[in-house]
Design a protein around this motif. Sequence first.
Motif, short mmCIF file in Angstrom:
data_model
loop_
_atom_site.label_atom_id
_atom_site.label_comp_id
_atom_site.label_asym_id
_atom_site.label_seq_id
_atom_site.Cartn_x
_atom_site.Cartn_y
_atom_site.Cartn_z
N GLN A 39 0.84 -1.21 0.00
CA GLN A 39 0.00 0.00 0.00
C GLN A 39 0.87 1.26 0.00
OE1 GLN A 39 -2.73 0.26 3.28
NE2 GLN A 39 -3.14 2.41 2.93
N SER A 40 1.95 1.26 0.79
CA SER A 40 2.85 2.41 0.85
C SER A 40 3.49 2.66 -0.51
CB SER A 40 3.91 2.17 1.92
OG SER A 40 4.87 3.22 1.91
N GLN A 41 3.94 1.56 -1.15
CA GLN A 41 4.57 1.71 -2.47
C GLN A 41 3.58 2.27 -3.50
OE1 GLN A 41 6.15 -2.10 -3.52
NE2 GLN A 41 8.05 -1.82 -2.38
N LEU A 42 2.39 1.68 -3.50
CA LEU A 42 1.39 2.13 -4.48
C LEU A 42 1.00 3.59 -4.25
CD1 LEU A 42 -0.95 -0.99 -4.80
CD2 LEU A 42 0.97 -0.31 -6.25
N ARG A 43 0.97 4.01 -2.97
CA ARG A 43 0.64 5.42 -2.69
C ARG A 43 1.70 6.36 -3.28
NH1 ARG A 43 -3.51 6.52 0.51
NH2 ARG A 43 -4.31 4.94 1.96
N GLY A 228 -14.83 10.23 -3.97
CA GLY A 228 -13.91 11.35 -3.73
C GLY A 228 -12.87 11.04 -2.66
N GLY A 229 -11.86 11.88 -2.62
CA GLY A 229 -10.83 11.74 -1.62
C GLY A 229 -9.75 10.76 -2.03
N VAL A 230 -8.88 10.46 -1.05
CA VAL A 230 -7.75 9.56 -1.25
C VAL A 230 -8.00 8.29 -0.45
CG1 VAL A 230 -5.26 9.25 -0.98
CG2 VAL A 230 -6.19 11.50 -1.57
N GLY A 231 -7.73 7.14 -1.04
CA GLY A 231 -7.98 5.89 -0.31
C GLY A 231 -7.34 4.70 -0.98
N TRP A 232 -7.68 3.51 -0.46
CA TRP A 232 -7.13 2.28 -1.01
C TRP A 232 -8.15 1.18 -0.86
CZ3 TRP A 232 -5.90 -2.33 1.58
CH2 TRP A 232 -6.10 -2.30 2.97
N TYR A 246 -6.10 5.06 -4.78
CA TYR A 246 -6.69 6.04 -5.69
C TYR A 246 -6.60 7.43 -5.08
CZ TYR A 246 -10.64 5.52 -2.50
OH TYR A 246 -11.42 5.44 -1.39
N ASN A 247 -6.56 8.41 -5.93
CA ASN A 247 -6.61 9.80 -5.50
C ASN A 247 -7.07 10.66 -6.69
OD1 ASN A 247 -3.62 8.92 -5.95
ND2 ASN A 247 -3.73 11.01 -6.69
N PRO A 248 -7.77 11.76 -6.40
CA PRO A 248 -8.23 12.63 -7.51
C PRO A 248 -7.06 13.38 -8.12
CG PRO A 248 -8.75 13.64 -5.40
CD PRO A 248 -8.20 12.26 -5.10
N ILE A 249 -7.20 13.74 -9.38
CA ILE A 249 -6.19 14.54 -10.09
C ILE A 249 -6.49 16.01 -9.83
CG2 ILE A 249 -5.27 15.16 -12.36
CD1 ILE A 249 -5.81 12.31 -13.25
N SER A 250 -5.56 16.69 -9.17
CA SER A 250 -5.81 18.04 -8.65
C SER A 250 -5.91 19.09 -9.74
CB SER A 250 -4.70 18.43 -7.67
OG SER A 250 -3.43 18.42 -8.33
N ALA A 251 -5.31 18.86 -10.91
CA ALA A 251 -5.23 19.91 -11.93
C ALA A 251 -6.47 20.01 -12.79
CB ALA A 251 -4.01 19.67 -12.83
N ILE A 252 -7.51 19.24 -12.47
CA ILE A 252 -8.69 19.25 -13.34
C ILE A 252 -9.94 19.27 -12.49
CG2 ILE A 252 -8.84 16.72 -13.54
CD1 ILE A 252 -9.55 17.17 -16.47
N ASP A 253 -10.93 19.96 -12.95
CA ASP A 253 -12.20 20.08 -12.24
C ASP A 253 -13.22 19.06 -12.73
OD1 ASP A 253 -11.78 23.62 -12.34
OD2 ASP A 253 -11.29 22.24 -10.72
#
Length: 937
Positions: A39-43, A228-232, A246-253
């Motif tokens: 999980q740490s590596q994938l993050r 939404g948000g960051v998780g696994w 998974y995590n959202p891409i910050s540069a796009i709405d």
Amino acid sequence: MKLHLKIFALLMAIVAGTVIITVISSMYYFDSGLQDTIQSQLRVIGQLGEKIISSEIELLKSQASLMGEHLHEEDQSHWNEILERDMRQYHSFIGAAVYNETTALAYAGASPPPPDFYSSNCYHNSRTGWDYITTTKVTKNNDVVFYICSFLSKDQVLVVTVPGLHFTHIIKNYRIWETGAIFIFDEEGVFIAGYHEWAVRDRSTVLQPVDHPVYGSFSTFALKAMEGGVGWGSFELFGKTHMAVYNPISAIDAGWILAVSAPIEESPGGYMMTAFLFMAAIFLGFGTVAAILTTLFIGRQFRVINRQNQNLAELHKLAKSVSESKTNYLASMSHEMRTPLNAIVGFSELILNGLTPPEEIETDLTKIHRAGVTLLGIVNNILDISKIESGKLELIIVKYDLVTLINDIVSLNVINVGQKEIDFKLKVDPELPCRLIGDELRIKQICNNFLTNAFKFTNYGTVELDISSENIDDVIWLIIRVMDTGIGIKSEDLDKLFSAYNQLDLMSNRNILGTGLGLSITKKLVELMDGKIDVFSEYGKGSIFKARIKQKFVSQEKLGEKIAGDLMDLKFVSSKDPIDAAYTPSDLSYANVLVVDDVQTNIDVAKGMAKPYKVNIYGVRSGIEAINLIKMHKIHYDAIFMDHMMPLMDGIETVQKIRHEIGTQYAREIPIIALTANALAVNEKLFLDNGFQAYLPKPVHIEDLHKIMERWVRNPEKEKALGLNKKVSEAYPKEEEPSNSYSVNWQIPGLDMVSGLKRFNGDMEVYKNTLTSYEASAAELLSQLHEPKLDSLNEYMIAVHGIKSSSLAIGAKDIGMRAEELELAASLQDLDTIIRNNSDFTLDLEKLIANIHSYLDSHNKDKAKASMDAPDAALLERLSLACQNYDMDGVDSAMDELKKYTYENDPELVDWLKKRVELMEFDEIVSKLKTPLKAQG
């Protein structure tokens, strides 16, 4: 049972029990630790992937914004060309278009968005000032694409098309272990990017029924990520257990989600589950040896994991270092540009607000000029380094004069001495060739960069420029040395000297301005010329920069001792031919010239200036009228003088239609000369590439007009046939003739009558006629300047452009220069500047028109005229026919006859006709005259 068997059984039981307990407990704790590690590596991978994708999105948006800025800098008629040019530069884009509502104003590349695009969030959000990127869309050609919407104005949006596989190509090669991968999907679950291109092209979705035998648990994971948000999480896919983050891409709405997944069994630790059972069997047979081997094996696997973590940490550190370098460079560049800009804005505001004493204005203007030159140098360096990094920097090879080159280099750099106690020396080898073949401008740039650094880092002592050569066969090696007694360079900094974005010894040189790009550019230029740069320096004592570049001979002629000595004594010479003292017009009475300009005053200026040539001048005020005249060919014109900026149809579009749509040899071959008030060096190529033969900058100067008349209008064969081989008038005065060459006994406030009269060779009658035309034209254009608005700035720009050119032509310099400033503001969509200055400008223009009217009224009072009941019908019919045929001589003749009398019936008709003739509104005259002609008939 024998004892040894019991002992064996007991030992085996002990060993087996130990193995079983050890294996079970080890597998439990290892599985827990393994999941945390994976999980740490994938993050970490997910965070790096998100930064890569976000950086790419920001880059695409930035490139789209730059395209928008380029569109703002040019007229709308050039937008297609700008879009095509920028798409060649930005390879990520396959299409670009500018829309207002549902109409494409400009277009290049791939097909436009589908109709439902105009109701999308992307389109509407961008109209409020946001740059927006869509999720994947399917075009009418079944291609999958993205669209980037970039704000241009309230009603205009730039839409750029990006291939749908753009992000797939970025991330598909990043494989985690064997089959693990990075993938992106949007808020509706549609694949945006991933390892399988078909999933993106088919717009496959990550959402399947939760009871699906293959994709059920994967869909559950996707639904969780879409909240939404960051998780696994984990899921089963094709018989394998996958861990994913998974995590959202910050540069796009648009709600894009980046996920990283990999099968647990493929991880270095995953293989340990099988290895445990294998080693348990070994432990049963070998006991302690198996335990030792197991420990060694486990240690090896964890070392692999640690190395991967270290590599990821190094990548993260490198990415952070690159980001910090760019941030520091941009901050430094912002400071470098802000310094000269502050000087320009500050001193100009003092002058504009009248806060600068008259005796200091020239000094402050000099400071503004120097700051502008500094800023221009910074911008040029940025552009050059950009060309270098993109591999587009090319040499322009020409023949050049070496004396002029050296003269220009020294002239440009001696001012850098300033107040410093520096002795500038020049050494020139007399054996240098007079003329060479190479890129003259880039050689100047190399010398200027060397000398600029030398003067910048030398406070006192000597700066010396030494130019010599070495000849090898038909190649000459030009050797340039610049030596100074400045602060020098530390030995440890020599290797960094020619790298971009570096300034050496920042603490010692913190008060010295510079971008750190000059020497990097210089090195690349020298290498493009097959040359080499050497640097010798002793810190605290000075430096020597030497460039050796390859050139070619034009001839073997040498400079010689005399010219080399004059150069070294700073007695500069010029290779330019002296300007003739006077210009003697030829008799061109056989020639017909058509002048096309939407401002009548400019047509009258052309008539007045061409009067000494006796040429027949005809004028029209639009491109459409010019096209009709060339198509009818009732009059054979020897040349056309075409204004560039005109409403409805500009000069370039008009010439294109004449050349390519009329279809006659006459239309294809008639010389057309551009008239432009924007006389930039790049304009000449623009006009020549679009069907023009030459161009004349406005206001027109006698010298330039004479060259055009001699080159494009004069026909020696006709002169010989007609016996017109003599000049017709006194020679024109030189442009440098003192302003008191012509005297006037009357002054018009706001108008330099001496300067204006000089333009017409001292012919007061012609000048007065031109002032009459200016009064009418300026009043017409003035009516278009009230209440400027953002959506009508193009019309405003054309109007002030006309006022600029006509005002400068008659000597109204102040109004002309202020009109030029407003024109520039309009071209930049700077409505605030226009509103701030427009009121005072229009008021002063009204005063100038009134002053001209008073002058003309006092000098043109009607003498006693004979009286008639009404204008002669035959004369009016003659005037109407002349207007229909654009027969200017016929129009002038008829009007002269009509103005000889006063009329008891309809006395205003002649005055009305006079004004319409001045404005070239011939269609209105023809329509107006139908009624009186019928009434008298």
